[in-house]
Design a protein around this motif. Structure first.
Motif, PDB file in Angstrom:
ATOM      1  N   ALA A  43     -20.582 -25.224  -1.025  1.00  0.00           N
ATOM      2  CA  ALA A  43     -19.859 -26.113  -0.106  1.00  0.00           C
ATOM      3  C   ALA A  43     -20.582 -27.441   0.046  1.00  0.00           C
ATOM      4  O   ALA A  43     -19.950 -28.507   0.089  1.00  0.00           O
ATOM      5  CB  ALA A  43     -19.703 -25.434   1.253  1.00  0.00           C
ATOM      6  N   SER A  44     -21.908 -27.404   0.095  1.00  0.00           N
ATOM      7  CA  SER A  44     -22.690 -28.628   0.247  1.00  0.00           C
ATOM      8  C   SER A  44     -22.535 -29.545  -0.963  1.00  0.00           C
ATOM      9  O   SER A  44     -22.429 -30.768  -0.822  1.00  0.00           O
ATOM     10  CB  SER A  44     -24.172 -28.289   0.445  1.00  0.00           C
ATOM     11  OG  SER A  44     -24.382 -27.585   1.648  1.00  0.00           O
ATOM     12  N   VAL A  45     -22.529 -28.960  -2.159  1.00  0.00           N
ATOM     13  CA  VAL A  45     -22.344 -29.767  -3.367  1.00  0.00           C
ATOM     14  C   VAL A  45     -20.982 -30.453  -3.353  1.00  0.00           C
ATOM     15  O   VAL A  45     -20.861 -31.640  -3.678  1.00  0.00           O
ATOM     16  CB  VAL A  45     -22.497 -28.905  -4.641  1.00  0.00           C
ATOM     17  CG1 VAL A  45     -22.129 -29.719  -5.878  1.00  0.00           C
ATOM     18  CG2 VAL A  45     -23.909 -28.377  -4.774  1.00  0.00           C
ATOM     19  N   VAL A  46     -19.956 -29.727  -2.969  1.00  0.00           N
ATOM     20  CA  VAL A  46     -18.609 -30.303  -2.931  1.00  0.00           C
ATOM     21  C   VAL A  46     -18.538 -31.414  -1.884  1.00  0.00           C
ATOM     22  O   VAL A  46     -17.966 -32.492  -2.141  1.00  0.00           O
ATOM     23  CB  VAL A  46     -17.551 -29.214  -2.652  1.00  0.00           C
ATOM     24  CG1 VAL A  46     -16.175 -29.830  -2.453  1.00  0.00           C
ATOM     25  CG2 VAL A  46     -17.516 -28.206  -3.811  1.00  0.00           C
ATOM     26  N   MET A  47     -19.103 -31.185  -0.725  1.00  0.00           N
ATOM     27  CA  MET A  47     -19.099 -32.220   0.311  1.00  0.00           C
ATOM     28  C   MET A  47     -19.807 -33.479  -0.182  1.00  0.00           C
ATOM     29  O   MET A  47     -19.322 -34.606   0.008  1.00  0.00           O
ATOM     30  CB  MET A  47     -19.787 -31.700   1.572  1.00  0.00           C
ATOM     31  CG  MET A  47     -19.026 -30.604   2.290  1.00  0.00           C
ATOM     32  SD  MET A  47     -17.467 -31.161   3.014  1.00  0.00           S
ATOM     33  CE  MET A  47     -18.076 -32.069   4.436  1.00  0.00           C
ATOM     34  N   ALA A  48     -20.957 -33.291  -0.837  1.00  0.00           N
ATOM     35  CA  ALA A  48     -21.753 -34.435  -1.280  1.00  0.00           C
ATOM     36  C   ALA A  48     -21.126 -35.156  -2.465  1.00  0.00           C
ATOM     37  O   ALA A  48     -20.992 -36.388  -2.450  1.00  0.00           O
ATOM     38  CB  ALA A  48     -23.166 -33.965  -1.645  1.00  0.00           C
TER      39      ALA A  48
ATOM     40  N   ALA B  66     -18.026 -34.488  -4.204  1.00  0.00           N
ATOM     41  CA  ALA B  66     -16.580 -34.719  -4.292  1.00  0.00           C
ATOM     42  C   ALA B  66     -16.108 -35.702  -3.224  1.00  0.00           C
ATOM     43  O   ALA B  66     -15.201 -36.509  -3.468  1.00  0.00           O
ATOM     44  CB  ALA B  66     -15.814 -33.401  -4.160  1.00  0.00           C
ATOM     45  N   PHE B  67     -16.755 -35.649  -2.050  1.00  0.00           N
ATOM     46  CA  PHE B  67     -16.264 -36.444  -0.917  1.00  0.00           C
ATOM     47  C   PHE B  67     -17.286 -37.475  -0.408  1.00  0.00           C
ATOM     48  O   PHE B  67     -16.980 -38.214   0.526  1.00  0.00           O
ATOM     49  CB  PHE B  67     -15.867 -35.508   0.223  1.00  0.00           C
ATOM     50  CG  PHE B  67     -14.816 -34.514  -0.158  1.00  0.00           C
ATOM     51  CD1 PHE B  67     -13.613 -34.917  -0.714  1.00  0.00           C
ATOM     52  CD2 PHE B  67     -15.027 -33.143   0.020  1.00  0.00           C
ATOM     53  CE1 PHE B  67     -12.643 -33.994  -1.075  1.00  0.00           C
ATOM     54  CE2 PHE B  67     -14.051 -32.216  -0.336  1.00  0.00           C
ATOM     55  CZ  PHE B  67     -12.860 -32.639  -0.884  1.00  0.00           C
ATOM     56  N   ASN B  68     -18.470 -37.496  -1.021  1.00  0.00           N
ATOM     57  CA  ASN B  68     -19.509 -38.450  -0.634  1.00  0.00           C
ATOM     58  C   ASN B  68     -19.881 -38.346   0.848  1.00  0.00           C
ATOM     59  O   ASN B  68     -20.207 -39.341   1.499  1.00  0.00           O
ATOM     60  CB  ASN B  68     -19.091 -39.888  -0.968  1.00  0.00           C
ATOM     61  CG  ASN B  68     -20.292 -40.829  -1.024  1.00  0.00           C
ATOM     62  OD1 ASN B  68     -21.393 -40.421  -1.391  1.00  0.00           O
ATOM     63  ND2 ASN B  68     -20.085 -42.077  -0.647  1.00  0.00           N
ATOM     64  N   ILE B  69     -19.822 -37.143   1.372  1.00  0.00           N
ATOM     65  CA  ILE B  69     -20.243 -36.870   2.741  1.00  0.00           C
ATOM     66  C   ILE B  69     -21.673 -36.341   2.677  1.00  0.00           C
ATOM     67  O   ILE B  69     -21.949 -35.412   1.915  1.00  0.00           O
ATOM     68  CB  ILE B  69     -19.305 -35.845   3.407  1.00  0.00           C
ATOM     69  CG1 ILE B  69     -17.891 -36.440   3.524  1.00  0.00           C
ATOM     70  CG2 ILE B  69     -19.826 -35.432   4.778  1.00  0.00           C
ATOM     71  CD1 ILE B  69     -16.842 -35.446   3.981  1.00  0.00           C
ATOM     72  N   PRO B  70     -22.608 -36.920   3.433  1.00  0.00           N
ATOM     73  CA  PRO B  70     -24.012 -36.538   3.301  1.00  0.00           C
ATOM     74  C   PRO B  70     -24.256 -35.033   3.440  1.00  0.00           C
ATOM     75  O   PRO B  70     -23.839 -34.405   4.407  1.00  0.00           O
ATOM     76  CB  PRO B  70     -24.702 -37.310   4.432  1.00  0.00           C
ATOM     77  CG  PRO B  70     -23.837 -38.509   4.628  1.00  0.00           C
ATOM     78  CD  PRO B  70     -22.428 -38.011   4.407  1.00  0.00           C
TER      79      PRO B  70
ATOM     80  N   TRP C  17     -29.516 -38.484   0.647  1.00  0.00           N
ATOM     81  CA  TRP C  17     -29.400 -37.045   0.371  1.00  0.00           C
ATOM     82  C   TRP C  17     -28.587 -36.736  -0.881  1.00  0.00           C
ATOM     83  O   TRP C  17     -29.019 -35.965  -1.739  1.00  0.00           O
ATOM     84  CB  TRP C  17     -28.763 -36.320   1.557  1.00  0.00           C
ATOM     85  CG  TRP C  17     -29.577 -36.255   2.798  1.00  0.00           C
ATOM     86  CD1 TRP C  17     -30.872 -36.662   2.972  1.00  0.00           C
ATOM     87  CD2 TRP C  17     -29.146 -35.746   4.058  1.00  0.00           C
ATOM     88  NE1 TRP C  17     -31.280 -36.441   4.259  1.00  0.00           N
ATOM     89  CE2 TRP C  17     -30.244 -35.876   4.961  1.00  0.00           C
ATOM     90  CE3 TRP C  17     -27.963 -35.195   4.523  1.00  0.00           C
ATOM     91  CZ2 TRP C  17     -30.159 -35.460   6.292  1.00  0.00           C
ATOM     92  CZ3 TRP C  17     -27.883 -34.782   5.856  1.00  0.00           C
ATOM     93  CH2 TRP C  17     -28.966 -34.918   6.722  1.00  0.00           C
ATOM     94  N   ASN C  18     -27.393 -37.328  -0.963  1.00  0.00           N
ATOM     95  CA  ASN C  18     -26.476 -36.954  -2.046  1.00  0.00           C
ATOM     96  C   ASN C  18     -27.042 -37.268  -3.425  1.00  0.00           C
ATOM     97  O   ASN C  18     -26.886 -36.490  -4.370  1.00  0.00           O
ATOM     98  CB  ASN C  18     -25.128 -37.653  -1.868  1.00  0.00           C
ATOM     99  CG  ASN C  18     -24.368 -37.153  -0.656  1.00  0.00           C
ATOM    100  OD1 ASN C  18     -24.806 -36.234   0.028  1.00  0.00           O
ATOM    101  ND2 ASN C  18     -23.228 -37.760  -0.376  1.00  0.00           N
TER     102      ASN C  18
END
Length: 218
Positions: free
Chosen positions: A123-128, A130-134, A173-174
């Motif tokens: 989930a963290s990889v996708v957030m970072a 795919a969506f550029n969310i830290p 972070w990303n």
């Protein structure tokens, strides 16, 4: 070096080495990234990138994926390992994405973690990515390196993530988690690392860690 100095040194050196980074898993959108990251559990990115074209040729979106059976998915992804669990996960999460999110991958950590076979790291990889969310995804490689470098005590990936988020600037972070993965593969592998090549460890690690290297010289 104290921890603040180590953090600045690590950031500077990784930026010199890898000013531009891309996610090592081939994908074209959040859904294909989600599936690729799920497949990467206990499997190399290289192997995943060999298998996903075969899978995505048949189904690169949840609507087409649910037209396949779990057995069909399992047969395609078998070389990635853990295929019974992963195939059920891919099939199940595709149904949920259709039923709850109109076929779209949600931009929400909690929603992602509720999907079958999707853990916190995925989930963290996708957030970072795919969506550029830290987010700061911590896999075994990042856990190993941040432990070697004295950034964390190495007791668990959960603690490593907390320490990384506390010490490294959020806006990095990303990118940083990918840079660390790149560095680990090139300079500090899990097996038979060479201190003569692994310069970040050489400059950051404690003597106790340094002595674990076969080419350590006091």
């Amino acid at each position: 070096m104290n921890k603040a100095e180590k953090v600045n040194y690590i950031i500077d050196e990784l930026e010199k080495l890898y000013p531009v980074v891309e996610v090592p898993l081939d994908h074209k959108d959040p859904y294909t990234l989600l599936v690729a990251v799920l497949l990467s559990a206990q499997c190399t990115d290289k192997r995943v990138n060999q298998i996903t074209p075969l899978l995505f040729e048949r189904a690169d979106n949840p609507f087409d994926m649910v037209k396949l059976s779990v057995e069909e998915i399992k047969e395609i992804i078998r070389p990635c390992g853990l295929s019974p669990m992963k195939s059920k996960g891919i099939y199940g999460l595709s149904h949920i994405l259709i039923d709850k999110y109109n076929g779209e991958v949600p931009k929400d950590m909690g929603a992602l973690e509720e999907l079958p076979a999707v853990g916190h790291k995925t989930a963290s990889v996708v957030m970072a990515q795919a969506f550029n969310i830290p987010a700061f995804p911590v896999d075994t490689h990042i856990h190993r390196l941040l432990t070697r470098w004295g950034i964390t005590n190495g007791k668990s990936v959960v603690q490593t993530e907390k320490d990384a988020k506390r010490l490294f600037p959020k806006e990095l972070w990303n990118k940083l988690h990918v840079q660390i993965i790149y560095y680990g593969r090139e300079y500090s592998p899990a097996r038979n690392p060479k201190l003569s090549k692994d310069f970040i460890t050489k400059n950051c690690a404690s003597k106790k860690v340094l002595k674990t290297y076969a080419d350590y010289e006091a």
